[in-house]
Design a protein around this motif. Structure first.
Motif, short mmCIF file in Angstrom:
data_model
loop_
_atom_site.label_atom_id
_atom_site.label_comp_id
_atom_site.label_asym_id
_atom_site.label_seq_id
_atom_site.Cartn_x
_atom_site.Cartn_y
_atom_site.Cartn_z
N GLY A 107 -43.22 -35.25 -33.45
CA GLY A 107 -44.40 -35.58 -34.23
C GLY A 107 -45.01 -36.88 -33.72
O GLY A 107 -44.36 -37.66 -33.03
N VAL A 108 -46.27 -37.08 -34.06
CA VAL A 108 -46.96 -38.29 -33.62
C VAL A 108 -47.61 -38.97 -34.82
O VAL A 108 -48.24 -38.31 -35.63
CB VAL A 108 -48.06 -37.94 -32.58
N TRP A 109 -47.42 -40.30 -34.90
CA TRP A 109 -48.13 -41.08 -35.92
C TRP A 109 -49.20 -41.87 -35.21
O TRP A 109 -48.94 -42.47 -34.16
CB TRP A 109 -47.18 -42.03 -36.63
N ASN A 110 -50.43 -41.92 -35.75
CA ASN A 110 -51.44 -42.77 -35.15
C ASN A 110 -52.13 -43.62 -36.20
O ASN A 110 -52.25 -43.24 -37.35
CB ASN A 110 -52.45 -41.93 -34.35
N GLY A 111 -52.58 -44.81 -35.76
CA GLY A 111 -53.20 -45.74 -36.69
C GLY A 111 -54.56 -46.18 -36.23
O GLY A 111 -54.99 -47.30 -36.51
N PHE A 112 -55.30 -45.31 -35.56
CA PHE A 112 -56.58 -45.70 -34.99
C PHE A 112 -57.61 -46.00 -36.07
O PHE A 112 -57.53 -45.51 -37.18
CB PHE A 112 -57.11 -44.61 -34.06
N ALA A 113 -58.60 -46.82 -35.70
CA ALA A 113 -59.61 -47.24 -36.66
C ALA A 113 -60.98 -47.22 -36.00
O ALA A 113 -61.09 -47.07 -34.80
CB ALA A 113 -59.29 -48.64 -37.16
N GLY A 114 -62.00 -47.37 -36.81
CA GLY A 114 -63.37 -47.41 -36.30
C GLY A 114 -63.78 -46.06 -35.78
O GLY A 114 -63.61 -45.05 -36.46
N SER A 115 -64.35 -46.02 -34.57
CA SER A 115 -64.76 -44.74 -33.99
C SER A 115 -63.65 -44.12 -33.16
O SER A 115 -63.77 -42.97 -32.74
CB SER A 115 -65.96 -44.89 -33.07
N ASN A 116 -62.59 -44.88 -32.90
CA ASN A 116 -61.54 -44.38 -32.00
C ASN A 116 -60.87 -43.09 -32.45
O ASN A 116 -60.49 -42.28 -31.62
CB ASN A 116 -60.50 -45.47 -31.74
N PRO A 117 -60.67 -42.88 -33.78
CA PRO A 117 -60.01 -41.63 -34.18
C PRO A 117 -60.73 -40.38 -33.67
O PRO A 117 -60.09 -39.38 -33.33
CB PRO A 117 -60.06 -41.67 -35.71
N VAL A 118 -62.05 -40.42 -33.60
CA VAL A 118 -62.78 -39.23 -33.16
C VAL A 118 -62.42 -38.91 -31.71
O VAL A 118 -62.10 -37.78 -31.35
CB VAL A 118 -64.30 -39.45 -33.31
N LYS A 119 -62.46 -39.95 -30.86
CA LYS A 119 -62.09 -39.78 -29.46
C LYS A 119 -60.64 -39.30 -29.34
O LYS A 119 -60.32 -38.38 -28.61
CB LYS A 119 -62.15 -41.14 -28.75
N PHE A 120 -59.76 -39.98 -30.08
CA PHE A 120 -58.34 -39.72 -29.94
C PHE A 120 -58.02 -38.26 -30.29
O PHE A 120 -57.34 -37.57 -29.53
CB PHE A 120 -57.53 -40.66 -30.84
N ASN A 121 -58.51 -37.82 -31.44
CA ASN A 121 -58.17 -36.47 -31.87
C ASN A 121 -58.72 -35.42 -30.93
O ASN A 121 -58.08 -34.41 -30.66
CB ASN A 121 -58.67 -36.24 -33.30
N LYS A 122 -59.92 -35.65 -30.39
CA LYS A 122 -60.52 -34.71 -29.45
C LYS A 122 -59.65 -34.63 -28.19
O LYS A 122 -59.30 -33.56 -27.72
CB LYS A 122 -61.92 -35.18 -29.12
N GLN A 123 -59.31 -35.81 -27.67
CA GLN A 123 -58.53 -35.83 -26.43
C GLN A 123 -57.12 -35.29 -26.67
O GLN A 123 -56.54 -34.62 -25.81
CB GLN A 123 -58.51 -37.25 -25.86
N TYR A 124 -56.57 -35.57 -27.84
CA TYR A 124 -55.24 -35.06 -28.20
C TYR A 124 -55.24 -33.54 -28.21
O TYR A 124 -54.35 -32.90 -27.63
CB TYR A 124 -54.87 -35.60 -29.59
N ALA A 125 -56.27 -32.96 -28.84
CA ALA A 125 -56.34 -31.50 -28.89
C ALA A 125 -56.63 -30.93 -27.51
O ALA A 125 -56.06 -29.90 -27.12
CB ALA A 125 -57.42 -31.08 -29.88
#
Lengths: 286, 319, 410
Positions: C221-239
């Protein structure tokens, strides 16, 4: 093992995106000696315009083309009416391009708000290819292909057309080129349009990977600068090689030297500048 | 005429706490003075040396962090100040040795990279700098036992340092060294042919610039009583460069005018204009369009033009 | 967007500010709330929402709290510590505000904390810096949202006990907010039987997370703590990297904030997060709040808007307790800290003796309902304080969560 393969493939892919971003900057700086600090803003604004295009019903590629054309037009206006009078004056050019980047950034915030905008990968290129236990997105591989095609197109233009010959002459020695009858002023506008258009196009192409958000301009501009410094300005080969070198550093750096994450891009650039100031393939000394 | 204007300016500055209307505005004035000193320091290289640096915020921050760290470690205020400036000058020497390998854009990029490296260190070397949580500076120094805790007291102290900086710049500009530096800016090859060591001149100028940048950093550390990596960002370096260019590089008053413009926009105007960032950008573009040499030289040009027009008109009507 | 919010018009010139000492003000003069927010630059997304939330609250109350007229003064700090200090001074010294809401970022808060304590102005902030209510408590500070680690403690418990995760990688931005969230998750997760086997810290401004995602291995499993606009980038790239199918992902409140839902696509479906707020919470005030946000700003609110709205409610409750008077600042801060509400957009809340909130933490899961993404509440941890289930003295004796946080046996 698979980690390194993924990093290697992504180095190419990210390098491809960087090439699209930096090629324009390299041309503009190489020919016109203008450090176009608005370049990151043009990338971002191009992406935002592409988003609006998508919302108006365009398909992805048309939206990307729209981005490119819109930024080319804007670039032409900027060059013709704002930058042309600053020929050779480096400091005013810095002030002008930075001032423009403030304006563009704030206008984007006003028009598209501060919320990040996700752009779906174009339908045909969705999906992944399996890669040694990992998977790799097809779209990222497509970016490499697009970068290579554009690089080839630019090379053809530079080496085989009259326009290209004039550009190369201007890069080598603008005053003499003028004396020889090359319409340097019009050339400058054309090249600026081309550079800006490439930046806008790159912005939209990068959107499915990076998404679009305020601050994108400030993240991309330093990357373009590093690529052009490493590779050497005014050289297409330099921009290409520089892009892939930066792609490799960007990917392998954090994995190999996590403590140096902030400096892993700057140290090699520093090295190149100190040892070979014109960059790896640059034609002029800086 | 000029002496009168200068005297008036000095009187206005010294009595500022009384007429500016509140401690908030006194603090703004202190900020303007601190950034003016910073801009004056950068102008040595940019205006008189023709070397554009985008890494000076690194030196600014070095002084601030060094002072904050030394004070927190229990070192006395004077020693901390001296230590901070000393470290900043050393850092400037390092910057110079690397950056002077190139000129023009190469110089710009090297200084940019060095500034970014320092920023990265401030951010990541948490045991030393506390990272983005920053370091609080609990008390301002007490030179000669006088407290600088109130805005007016701090302002007066800053004004005195600012006065020293302006005097130092004026004498630098008038000095043979200043002339040498301008020579290397305008005609580096000829200077070499004449036997001057261009590299050494630029190197010493960098140290001089770094010294005053460090002074500004020290002042800021005590003004804000908080240092954080934000002091060393690229946008910080860009901001002070914009102050120099917009005010008029290569002039004495230019950086001061530029600092006033930018700080006033950021602090005072931003309260009245929501899109102040856009307005600031537009002002920069306007300055370049109308006065590409900067606010101060441009205003002087306009003034001369207006006077000449007036003199001509006077001469014509007196016939 | 030209805003009519900042009540600047009435402060003509500096003349008014030059009045040395205001004479004893009749309580018919409006009370002033100062808002420190960010309206330019990359942090503007959260900052604009903060302003919207507070403005909406005052509008809902007709700009009158506890019988007193209220004026809102907004200040744009620019998202940096020096700007925060300058604007705080502007609000306190020039605009003479009675209470401050904001600032947005932890580093801004830390820069002005000493000044606020000296000036004795009550401050309610959403900034999550743990130590503001722990090891360096400020008696003039009240926080109704959460510390960085508050929600992540609950998430760690949930991830181990209910999601049955055993080996998790933590990934968050390389700054204090990231470390503190991660530390909270790690401690609770490992106390409940799990293990954090990897910690990855991409720099704050990272365009492409792939170099970091490629390092993930040996986990479930992965825990992430991104904030601001970064979660959008992160989740897209993760998927995009096919990791969504391999490892379930959990996150802190900024990583899957409700206001970000409109920016996510299918890549975020199934993500589990812990927050002190959810638009799916069914309380009367939450319904009213969300309706107001939809009506005035055509947007679904998230934590930033809810946070300032709730801060407004706390100010109202405090003013009601002291009869609407703002001349005694000590009474105001005491009243604020004594506030206890049952119906707020986040449910019941009260404050502990250090000024931090004790309230619900919601575990949410992103689902698609009627074509839109929502954060459905799947579990509620009630009455969660900043120290989770740990003994306060022992907790404070250990240092704040850092990059290298290891589970301390408490």
């Amino acid at each position: 093992m698979s980690q390194w393969v993924v990093l290697a493939v992504n180095s190419f892919s990210f390098g491809g995106l960087l090439f699209l971003l930096s090629a324009g900057f390299s041309l503009i700086f190489g020919l016109m000696r203008i450090p176009n600090l608005t370049h990151g803003s043009l990338f971002m604004l191009g992406a935002y315009i592409g988003v609006t295009g998508l919302r108006l019903g365009l398909d992805f590629w048309s939206a990307a083309l729209l981005s490119g054309l819109a930024m080319a037009a804007l670039g032409g206006v900027i060059e013709r009416f704002l930058l042309r009078r600053l020929q050779g004056q480096e400091l005013p050019q810095v002030l002008m391009t930075l001032g423009l980047s403030f304006i563009i950034a704030d206008l984007c915030l006003m028009e598209w708000t501060g919320d990040p905008i996700s752009v779906s990968t174009p339908g045909a290129l969705r999906g992944v290819v399996p890669l040694l236990g990992f998977v790799f997105p097809i779209y990222r591989l497509a970016i490499v292909l697009i970068a290579v095609v554009i690089a080839a197109a630019l090379w053809l233009m530079l080496d085989w057309t009259r326009l290209g010959a004039m550009i190369r002459a201007g890069v080598d020695d603008a005053p003499i080129a003028r004396v020889m009858g090359v319409p340097v002023s019009r050339l400058f506008t054309t090249v600026f349009c081309l550079g800006a258009g490439l930046a806008g196009f790159a912005g939209m192409l990068g959107a499915p990977i990076l998404s679009v958000y305020p601050g994108l301009d400030a993240e991309m501009l330093p990357l373009a600068l590093i690529v052009v410094i490493l590779g050497g300005s005014g050289s297409l080969l330099g921009a290409l090689v520089g892009s892939f070198v930066v792609g490799v550093l960007y990917n392998f750096g954090p994995a190999l030297f996590p403590e140096l994450a902030y400096v892993v891009l700057f140290l090699p650039m520093l090295l190149v500048l100190v040892l070979r100031p014109q960059g790896l393939f640059g034609r002029q000394s800086l | 005429m000029r002496r009168a204007a200068l005297a008036l300016a000095i009187i206005a500055l010294v009595t500022l706490p009384y007429w500016i209307g509140g401690s908030y505005y006194i603090n703004i004035a202190s900020q303007i003075l601190i950034w003016a000193v910073f801009a004056l320091g950068l102008n040595v290289l940019v205006g008189y040396g023709g070397l554009v640096s985008l890494g000076h915020a690194g030196l600014f921050g070095t002084a601030g962090y060094a002072a904050a760290w030394l004070v927190a470690a229990g070192v006395g205020q004077l020693a901390s100040g001296v230590g901070a400036i000393g470290l900043t000058v050393l850092m400037s020497a390092l910057f110079a040795v690397l950056a002077l390998r190139a000129t023009g854009i190469g110089f710009l990029m090297i200084t940019l990279a060095l500034g970014q490296i320092l920023w990265g260190i401030a951010y990541r070397w948490i045991s030393l700098t506390n990272g983005d949580n920053g370091i609080n500076v609990s008390a301002r120094p007490m030179p000669l036992g006088l407290s600088l805790a109130t805005p007016s007291a701090f302002y007066i102290a800053t004004l005195m340092v600012f006065g020293l900086a302006v005097a130092a710049m004026a004498s630098f500009v008038a000095s043979p060294f200043g002339a040498c530096l301008r020579g290397t800016r305008d005609q580096a090859r000829r200077m070499t042919a004449l036997g001057y060591d261009v590299w050494l001149i630029r190197f010493l100028a960098f140290l001089f610039s770094g010294f005053w940048t460090g002074i500004a950093g020290l002042l800021f550390c005590y003004y804000d009583q908080f240092v954080s990596p934000h002091l060393l960002t690229l946008s910080s370096s860009a901001e002070v460069l914009l102050m120099v260019i917009s005010g008029g590089s290569g002039t004495l008053l230019g950086p001061i005018a530029g600092a006033t413009l930018v700080v006033a926009m950021k602090t005072v105007a931003s309260a009245y204009i929501e899109r102040w960032n856009l307005v600031l950008g537009a002002i920069f573009v306007a300055i370049i369009m109308l006065m590409p040499e900067g606010l101060v030289p441009g205003s002087q040009r306009l003034w001369r033009w207006a006077r000449r027009g007036r003199d001509l008109a006077a001469a014509a009507t007196s016939r | 967007m030209a805003s009519s919010l900042s009540r600047r018009g009435f402060l003509v010139g500096t003349g008014l500010a030059a009045l040395p000492f205001a004479p004893a003000i009749a309580q018919s003069e409006p009370a002033r709330i100062g808002l420190l927010t960010v309206k330019t630059g990359p942090l503007a997304q959260g900052g604009i929402q903060m302003e919207q939330g507070l403005t909406l609250f005052l509008k809902d109350r007709n700009n009158t709290l506890a019988g007193r007229k209220i004026e809102l003064v907004s200040a744009d700090t620019g998202g940096n510590p020096a700007g925060a200090k300058t604007k705080a001074q502007e609000l306190v010294e020039r605009d003479k505000v009675d209470v401050i809401v904001g600032p947005l970022a932890a580093f801004e808060l830390l820069a002005i904390s000493d000044y606020i304590a000296e000036a004795k102005v009550p401050m309610l902030s959403l900034a999550a810096a743990d130590d503001m209510t722990q090891r360096k408590p400020n008696p003039w500070f009240v926080r109704s949202s959460a510390t960085s680690s508050q929600c992540c403690h609950a998430l760690g418990d949930f991830a181990a006990k209910e999601m049955k995760l055993q080996a998790v990688a933590e990934i968050a931005e390389d700054f204090a907010f990231g470390y503190e969230q991660a530390g909270g998750f790690l401690r609770a997760f490992e106390d409940a039987g799990g293990k954090v086997v990897q910690k990855i810290w991409p720099p704050l401004a990272t365009a492409d997370y792939t170099p970091y995602l490629a390092q993930l291995s040996g986990i479930d499993g992965v825990w992430n703590g991104f904030a601001g606009s970064n979660p959008v980038k992160f989740n897209k790239q993760y998927a995009d990297m096919g990791l969504k199918e391999k490892y379930p992902v959990v996150g802190g409140w900024t990583a899957y904030d409700d206001a970000l839902l409109k920016s996510f696509g299918d890549e975020a479906v199934g993500a589990v997060s812990a927050s002190w707020y959810s638009t799916e919470l069914d309380t009367p005030s939450n319904k009213k709040f969300i309706a107001g946000m939809q009506r005035d700003y055509q947007t679904l609110p998230g934590g930033y808007a809810a946070g300032t709205y709730i801060n407004g409610m706390c100010i109202e409750a405090a003013l009601e307790k002291i009869g609407g008077k703002t001349d005694n600042k000590q009474a105001l801060i005491d009243a604020l800290r004594g506030v206890s509400l049952t119906d707020t957009p986040r449910g019941p809340l009260r404050f502990d003796h250090l000024g931090n909130v004790v309230g619900n933490v919601f575990i949410r899961k992103i689902e698609r309902k009627d074509g839109k993404l929502v954060n459905s509440i799947i579990k509620t941890y009630a009455d969660v304080g900043q120290f989770w289930t740990y003994d306060e003295t022992k907790y404070l004796a250990a240092p704040v969560y850092t990059r290298d946080a290891a589970p301390a046996k408490l």
